[in-house]
Design a protein around this motif. Sequence first.
Motif, short mmCIF file in Angstrom:
data_model
loop_
_atom_site.label_atom_id
_atom_site.label_comp_id
_atom_site.label_asym_id
_atom_site.label_seq_id
_atom_site.Cartn_x
_atom_site.Cartn_y
_atom_site.Cartn_z
N LEU A 139 -7.55 2.41 4.18
CA LEU A 139 -6.94 1.88 5.40
C LEU A 139 -7.61 2.47 6.65
CD1 LEU A 139 -3.07 1.48 5.02
CD2 LEU A 139 -4.79 -0.25 5.49
N THR B 201 0.82 -1.21 0.00
CA THR B 201 0.00 0.00 0.00
C THR B 201 0.86 1.26 0.00
OG1 THR B 201 -0.15 -0.01 2.42
CG2 THR B 201 -1.88 -1.15 1.21
N CYS C 35 2.63 3.09 2.82
CA CYS C 35 1.47 2.81 3.66
C CYS C 35 0.79 4.08 4.18
CB CYS C 35 1.86 1.91 4.84
SG CYS C 35 0.45 1.13 5.66
N GLN D 219 -6.50 -1.00 -7.19
CA GLN D 219 -6.06 -0.83 -5.82
C GLN D 219 -7.15 -1.18 -4.82
OE1 GLN D 219 -4.21 2.94 -4.94
NE2 GLN D 219 -2.72 2.75 -6.59
#
Length: 406
Positions: free
Chosen positions: A388, A45, A50, A346
């Motif tokens: 996330l 990611t 991230c 994604q």
Amino acid sequence: MTEIRVLVVGGGPAGMAAAITAAEKGADVTLLERRSKPGKKLLATGNGRCNLANTGKPVYFGDPAFATRVLEACPTAAVLERLNEWGLRQYTDPEGRIYPSAQQAASVLNVLTNQLKKLRVKTMTDSDVKTVLKEDNGFKIITADGTSYPADRVILATGGLAGGGLGNREEDYTLATGLRHRCIRLFAGLAPLEVKLGNLKRLNGLRVPARLKLTSDDRVAASSAGEVLFADYGVSGICAMQLARATQELLQQNKVPELSMDFSPIFFQENRAYTRNPFPVKDSYLKTLDLLNERIQRLGRQSFLTGLIPDALASVCPTESGRAAAQFLTDLRLQVTGVRPMAQAQITCGGIRTEEVEPRTMASKMTPHLYLAGEMLNVDGDCGGFNLQFAFASGMIAGRSAAKQS
């Protein structure tokens, strides 16, 4: 008091957050992960950095109202504080994106796996869950090798299909549908666009800043801005990928999506402060026309594009007049024929219907003591950490809810 046995299916960010939180609340937690290690997709990611969350206004699709209620029950500040307590330092970039201070996704995974070990969560890898059965006294979970796990509570956090070999499978959604849930059609989100390029195929590999609009029947369906990457099949780059969901929806309605590309950010530096609402094409066109006409008078028709835009773009730009060049550079229109496969996406759009889940607890409304979290739900966020953010928040809520004595 007997410990509640909580079993978490899926070792992604939502599943690990759920397992850690449930264990902190005193539950006896088992985490089942199909791969050899948990969190493999997490490592990819944010290009390996991230992007954890975002300080800006949340941007969600699918069921944005559900996402809002989840983030009200577990605000972003609370998610970041928990991650910090587990050991993860963070920083915020100028655009509001939050990353681990180490700027490595591996640091996030290490923090999560350390917490799993510290709390004695039984992490079972290479455990491919095939069946979740509801029984009178709880659940029985059966893996592909025939191993059976009993549980009082189950949290499903199997993730989405995006990411090629790092994604999950459509059959993972049957774990929820087998427990009376329904699934909305799954399709690729945040994926490159397939476009009819014609002679523009020579731009393959070119990266340029641009403002994009997706239209159909002269109505704007979505817009974005950022760096565009030309490929032999069409266009990529985050700003193009942000238009994938709207493209899929138009194609499902049998409409013909058209992409309008404005390259004026290449030569108007003030336009490089990308926004989600590009200024009107007319304004861009007039500013560009004035600039080009001045350059034609000063440099001549053979050279007015030299030094202004990349050579590859200049080679396909019409030069018979300033008007033709300005039109090309501010409103290049190309037909969008599709979106690249899920393996190049994604995120996953669609998923388990959110109206069947209670957002304050992530509890199933269909099956008692079942909880769902993360990307397998019909919620997908924009680029910038929103996915996330939702995964961690929904996982933490599911974990604390599942561990409650009742």
